[in-house]
Design an enzyme around this catalytic site. Structure first.
Site, PDB file in Angstrom:
ATOM      1  N   CYS A   1     -54.083  -1.498 -11.421  1.00 33.11           N
ATOM      2  CA  CYS A   1     -55.429  -2.243 -11.989  1.00 33.11           C
ATOM      3  C   CYS A   1     -56.669  -1.251 -11.323  1.00 33.11           C
ATOM      4  CB  CYS A   1     -55.353  -3.653 -11.401  1.00 33.11           C
ATOM      5  SG  CYS A   1     -54.773  -4.132  -9.908  1.00 33.11           S
TER       6      CYS A   1
ATOM      7  N   HIS B   1     -61.856  -7.031  -9.774  1.00 33.84           N
ATOM      8  CA  HIS B   1     -61.756  -5.507  -8.788  1.00 33.84           C
ATOM      9  C   HIS B   1     -63.330  -5.423  -8.605  1.00 33.84           C
ATOM     10  CE1 HIS B   1     -57.631  -6.645  -8.107  1.00 33.84           C
ATOM     11  NE2 HIS B   1     -57.128  -5.617  -8.274  1.00 33.84           N
TER      12      HIS B   1
HETATM   13  O1  L14 Z   1     -49.358  -1.849  -8.550  1.00 36.28           O
HETATM   14  O2  L14 Z   1     -51.829  -7.113  -4.950  1.00 36.28           O
HETATM   15  O3  L14 Z   1     -50.072  -2.846 -10.270  1.00 36.28           O
HETATM   16  O4  L14 Z   1     -53.683  -6.736  -6.056  1.00 36.28           O
HETATM   17  C1  L14 Z   1     -51.289  -4.773  -8.947  1.00 36.28           C
HETATM   18  C2  L14 Z   1     -51.825  -5.848  -8.081  1.00 36.28           C
HETATM   19  C3  L14 Z   1     -49.666  -4.108  -6.870  1.00 36.28           C
HETATM   20  C4  L14 Z   1     -50.208  -5.158  -6.097  1.00 36.28           C
HETATM   21  C5  L14 Z   1     -49.503  -2.768  -9.185  1.00 36.28           C
HETATM   22  C6  L14 Z   1     -52.259  -6.505  -5.694  1.00 36.28           C
HETATM   23  C7  L14 Z   1     -49.799  -4.168  -8.380  1.00 36.28           C
HETATM   24  C8  L14 Z   1     -51.829  -5.462  -6.532  1.00 36.28           C
END
Ligand code: L14
Ligand code: 25A
Length: 341
Positions: A134, A247
């Site tokens: 993300c 985010h």
């Molecule tokens: O690798 O905890 O796509 O915010 C995305 C969310 C890993 C954890 C990934 C988090 C996940 C992440």
């Protein structure tokens, strides 16, 4: 072309935070669906989910759940993707996988449709396309026009990531801690190792040998793969903040050639998937609360880094569950049905 064609779509992890958003995005973008199959663990089997006026019962995610499926969207964690995505692809589906399982596999395309849709042509025989992390996706959308114009030498990134990134249970944990605090009760932490309410945790995903977290190294490695340039120097610090959706990231860009703030703003005003949000006189800059529920990536606070020759700073915010996950996945599927199915 596939005028008037409709597709059989499966969602693995349909009951999670991202799976739910996938349903919403498929609806909002009017994805041409014939059958929609919802898959999750046995915890959710039989649970009914409404889609376009129809009640659909959740079925068990298993290797034989993909018969007749054209497109399988996966968001049930990396372990489930490793266990079941190859079976889905073998059954003839194109898998778009939202987990980290296949992203760095050199034979698997890692795609942000505004940035490198051509990578989908490298699908080969695996039938799997990976959706990037993300934090990486939203940064790619904002940086691509700058990369194309003046080149990028180095990136220094700090992220401020919402709890929804860790799934439905983490959303519930922040909510419960805030309520416990307001009621004067002790706050309980189980998803995260520390209290997340009223706190910042410099810890996302697990720690690696080099002292960085996996999340930080995903930004380094996935950026290079998507841009097809291993020479870009990148360093990141990823921080969890008590925000539900969206985010935020501070990105310092050292460009190869000089670019002015005005030129960056002009490029971003026209960039696909970007909303330039940079009017300081009206206190206007990207905010997680404004981005939640939106498809665009918001970019603002664009200014020169006066400490180096060719530097730009910016603040990039997007809904991590939408552009960071469900939306990007569905956009990839849209390119697949348009150009490859
Ligand atoms: O690798 O905890 O796509 O915010 C995305 C969310 C890993 C954890 C990934 C988090 C996940 C992440
Ligand atoms: O560590 P991992 O395995 O890589 O995965 C980490 C988590 O990150 C989320 C997702 O959580 C995943 O579980 N995630 C993955 N990629 C993401 C991304 N890009 C991401 N989050 C943000 N951005 P989630 O809550 O969003 O979704 C979980 C989904 O996966 C299904 N699932 C889990 N285990 C499964 C499975 N499906 C098949 N087989 C398995 N073995 C899960 O379905 C959900 O759809 P479910 O039926 O198990 O969950 C229904 C509800 O139950 C809650 N829940 C989850 N775990 C538990 C639980 N309840 C009790 N005990 C648990 N251990 C969920 O909150 C969900 O609402």
């Amino acid at each position: 072309m596939s005028e008037n064609r409709k597709f059989n779509v499966a969602i693995a992890g349909a009951t999670g935070a991202v799976g739910g958003a996938m349903l919403d995005v498929l609806k909002r973008r009017n994805f041409p669906i014939n059958e929609l199959r919802l898959l999750a663990s046995e915890r959710s089997v039989g649970k009914k989910i409404e889609f376009n006026g129809e009640e659909i019962a959740v079925q068990l995610l298993s290797k034989d759940a993909f018969e007749g499926i054209d497109i399988a969207l996966f968001s049930a964690g990396a372990t489930r993707s490793l266990d079941f995505a190859p079976a889905a692809a073998k059954a003839g589906a194109v898998v778009v996988d939202n987990s980290s399982a296949y992203r760095m596999d050199p034979e698997i395309p890692l795609v942000v449709p505004e940035v490198n849709p051509q990578a989908i042509a490298e699908l080969k025989n695996h039938g799997i396309i990976a959706n990037p992390n993300c934090s990486t996706i939203q940064m790619m959308v904002a940086l691509k026009p700058i990369l194309d114009k003046v080149g990028i030498k180095r990136l220094v990134i700090s992220t401020y990531q919402a709890v929804s990134g860790s799934g439905a249970e983490a959303i519930a944990e922040l909510d419960a801690q805030v309520k416990d605090y307001a009621a004067g009760n002790k706050m309980k932490a189980s998803v995260y190792p520390h209290q997340i309410a009223f706190n910042c945790l410099p810890h996302i995903d697990t720690f690696l040998e080099n002292g960085y977290t996996k999340e930080e190294m995903k930004m380094v490695n996935e950026t290079r793969k998507i841009f097809g340039d291993d020479s870009i120097a990148i360093t990141a610090t990823a921080v969890r903040v008590p925000v539900f959706y969206g985010h935020s990231e501070s990105v310092n860009i050292e460009t190869k050639e000089k670019i002015s703030v005005a030129e960056v703003k002009a490029l971003l005003a026209d960039a696909p998937g970007v909303k330039l949000t940079d009017d300081l006189s009206n206190n206007e800059y990207p905010l997680a609360t404004d981005c939640a529920g939106e498809f665009d990536t918001f970019v603002g606070r664009i200014r020169e880094d006066e400490s180096i020759e060719n530097g730009i700073n910016m603040w990039i915010v997007s809904d991590n569950i939408l552009k960071g996950a469900a939306l990007n996945t569905v956009q990839i599927a849209e390119v697949v049905i348009r150009d490859y199915k």
